[in-house]
Scaffold this motif. Structure first.
Motif, short mmCIF file in Angstrom:
data_model
loop_
_atom_site.label_atom_id
_atom_site.label_comp_id
_atom_site.label_asym_id
_atom_site.label_seq_id
_atom_site.Cartn_x
_atom_site.Cartn_y
_atom_site.Cartn_z
N ILE A 56 0.85 -1.19 0.00
CA ILE A 56 0.00 0.00 0.00
C ILE A 56 0.88 1.24 0.00
CG2 ILE A 56 -1.84 1.26 1.18
CD1 ILE A 56 -2.70 -1.50 0.24
N ASN A 57 0.56 2.21 -0.82
CA ASN A 57 1.33 3.45 -0.88
C ASN A 57 1.04 4.30 0.35
OD1 ASN A 57 2.41 6.03 -1.44
ND2 ASN A 57 2.24 5.67 -3.64
N SER A 58 1.92 4.22 1.32
CA SER A 58 1.69 4.89 2.61
C SER A 58 1.90 6.40 2.53
CB SER A 58 2.62 4.30 3.68
OG SER A 58 3.97 4.43 3.29
N ASP A 59 2.54 6.89 1.45
CA ASP A 59 2.66 8.34 1.29
C ASP A 59 1.31 8.96 0.96
OD1 ASP A 59 5.40 8.29 1.76
OD2 ASP A 59 5.89 7.99 -0.35
N ILE A 60 0.51 8.20 0.21
CA ILE A 60 -0.82 8.68 -0.17
C ILE A 60 -1.82 8.41 0.95
CG2 ILE A 60 -2.75 8.38 -1.78
CD1 ILE A 60 -0.68 7.74 -3.94
N PHE A 61 -1.81 7.17 1.47
CA PHE A 61 -2.77 6.78 2.49
C PHE A 61 -2.18 7.02 3.87
CE2 PHE A 61 -3.95 4.40 -1.30
CZ PHE A 61 -5.26 4.83 -1.44
N SER A 62 -2.33 8.24 4.32
CA SER A 62 -1.79 8.66 5.61
C SER A 62 -2.77 9.61 6.27
CB SER A 62 -0.43 9.34 5.43
OG SER A 62 -0.57 10.48 4.60
N PRO A 63 -2.72 9.71 7.59
CA PRO A 63 -3.64 10.63 8.28
C PRO A 63 -3.33 12.08 7.96
CG PRO A 63 -2.65 9.03 9.79
CD PRO A 63 -1.87 8.95 8.51
N ASP A 64 -4.32 12.91 8.02
CA ASP A 64 -4.15 14.36 7.88
C ASP A 64 -4.82 15.03 9.07
OD1 ASP A 64 -4.06 17.04 7.27
OD2 ASP A 64 -4.60 16.77 5.17
N PRO A 65 -4.03 15.48 10.05
CA PRO A 65 -4.61 16.07 11.27
C PRO A 65 -5.40 17.34 11.00
CG PRO A 65 -2.23 16.39 11.20
CD PRO A 65 -2.56 15.46 10.09
N LEU A 66 -5.22 17.93 9.81
CA LEU A 66 -5.94 19.16 9.48
C LEU A 66 -7.33 18.88 8.90
CD1 LEU A 66 -3.03 21.25 7.88
CD2 LEU A 66 -3.85 21.25 10.24
N VAL A 67 -7.64 17.60 8.67
CA VAL A 67 -8.95 17.23 8.11
C VAL A 67 -9.78 16.58 9.22
CG1 VAL A 67 -10.18 15.84 6.40
CG2 VAL A 67 -7.98 16.89 5.81
N PRO A 68 -10.73 17.29 9.79
CA PRO A 68 -11.55 16.69 10.86
C PRO A 68 -12.52 15.69 10.26
CG PRO A 68 -12.35 18.88 10.31
CD PRO A 68 -11.10 18.69 9.52
N PRO A 69 -12.78 14.58 10.96
CA PRO A 69 -13.73 13.59 10.45
C PRO A 69 -15.15 14.16 10.38
CG PRO A 69 -13.08 13.07 12.70
CD PRO A 69 -12.19 14.18 12.25
N GLN A 70 -15.85 13.78 9.33
CA GLN A 70 -17.22 14.21 9.13
C GLN A 70 -18.18 13.08 9.54
OE1 GLN A 70 -17.78 17.44 7.97
NE2 GLN A 70 -15.56 17.51 8.29
#
Length: 331
Positions: free
Chosen positions: A131-145
């Motif tokens: 899995i491409n972990s550079d693409i699939f990584s958390p983004d703390p600036l994106v709050p869950p909806q």
């Protein structure tokens, strides 16, 4: 060394291949990046001339053509070992290729154990999907909806009709909750949308076409929980979507799939297939505990990265090809 990789993705139009990344496309690009001459062909294509090894992903017409080759043949089924190819010809082709292949790439130890007692003269190597972990990584600036996310085929075998039953119950508990389905293959779309409308959920359910992985990663990042309710008939071996969600830090709820349990362990919540009420309860618990689950997935991410590296997947394949051909991995 010249390698041919055969997969169904390479039968698709070029624009489709541009937006969909699969284990086969990751493997081809990884081999080419290492200087290995690699040609990608569809399952309906002929075997290219001058190749030193053919690696077949899934069963198709090219599998029959591979039976008479004098070069090494590698097979990756991407299916649960107990599920055979559809149709009499598919089953016969699968049986013949399993006996003919020089090596079988198993995605899990579960799959490898199944075949070791059945294929005595075949090299069996466990190589999980990368899995491409550079693409699939958390983004703390994106709050869950307030959103439940499904990614996969829009079909009965993927359990999406069970999911609608589960979501109907969740919708009464959470007035703002939505269900989003991202699907690049939608054989049961009209029937599914009718089922959504019959439950009065049209305004709360969104079905999207397949998208590139950067856009898909953003869907994972903003979802409260990811769900994969596949039924046994789909024959899941090791779906990439559960790992993508986990690496993105999104809680995972799925039906019992041996490959997922082997890969994620207790980092996912499992329910029996075909159990909408149990699925609803598991999703409810995941939503209520999503903040804690995100912290747990974050802490486990380094260990997951060690198992899910694309580079590691490519190197393991390259070692296998060199072993079978007696040639080094690069020109």
């Amino acid at each position: 060394m010249k390698i041919a990789i055969a997969g169904g993705i390479f039968d698709e139009p070029a624009h489709y291949q541009d937006i969909i990344t699969t284990p086969e496309t990751n493997l081809v690009s990884g081999l080419q990046a290492r200087g290995v001459e690699t040609v990608a062909v569809g399952l309906h294509a002929r075997v290219p001339r001058g190749v030193d090894l053919l690696h077949v992903h899934h069963i198709g017409p090219i599998a029959v053509r591979a039976l008479v080759l004098r070069i090494p043949v590698v097979l990756t089924r991407h299916r649960h070992p107990g599920v055979v190819s559809a149709g009499r010809r598919g089953r016969l082709a699968q049986m013949a290729l399993l006996q003919r292949c020089d090596a079988l790439v198993a995605l899990t130890d579960f799959e490898a154990s199944y075949y070791r007692s059945r294929l005595r003269d075949c090299t069996i190597r466990v190589i999980p999907n990368g899995i491409n972990s550079d693409i699939f990584s958390p983004d703390p600036l994106v709050p869950p909806q307030p959103e439940v996310l499904f990614v996969g085929q829009l079909s009965h075998s993927k359990g999406v009709f069970d999911l609608i039953g589960s979501f109907s119950g969740l919708a009464s508990r959470y007035p703002d909750l939505r269900l989003r389905l991202v699907s690049h293959v939608q054989p049961d779309r009209e029937e599914f949308l009718a089922a959504v409308a019959a439950r009065g959920l049209t305004s709360r359910v969104t079905v999207e076409e397949g998208m590139n992985h950067h856009e898909l990663a953003s869907r994972y990042q903003r979802a409260l929980v990811f769900v994969l309710p596949s039924l046994p008939s789909h024959g899941e071996a090791l779906p990439s979507v559960t790992a993508e969600a986990a690496l993105t830090g999104t809680p995972v709820v799925c039906t019992e799939i041996p490959g997922v349990r082997e890969q994620l362990g207790d980092l996912a919540t499992y329910v029996p297939p075909g159990s909408p009420r149990l699925l609803e309860e598991a999703l409810h618990q995941a939503i209520e505990g999503q903040a804690q689950e995100r912290r747990r997935l974050g802490a486990a991410r380094p260990a997951l990265l060690a198992k899910l590296s694309v580079d590691q997947m490519v190197e393991q394949h390259l070692d296998l090809y060199a072993e079978l051909t007696g040639r080094g991995g690069t020109p």
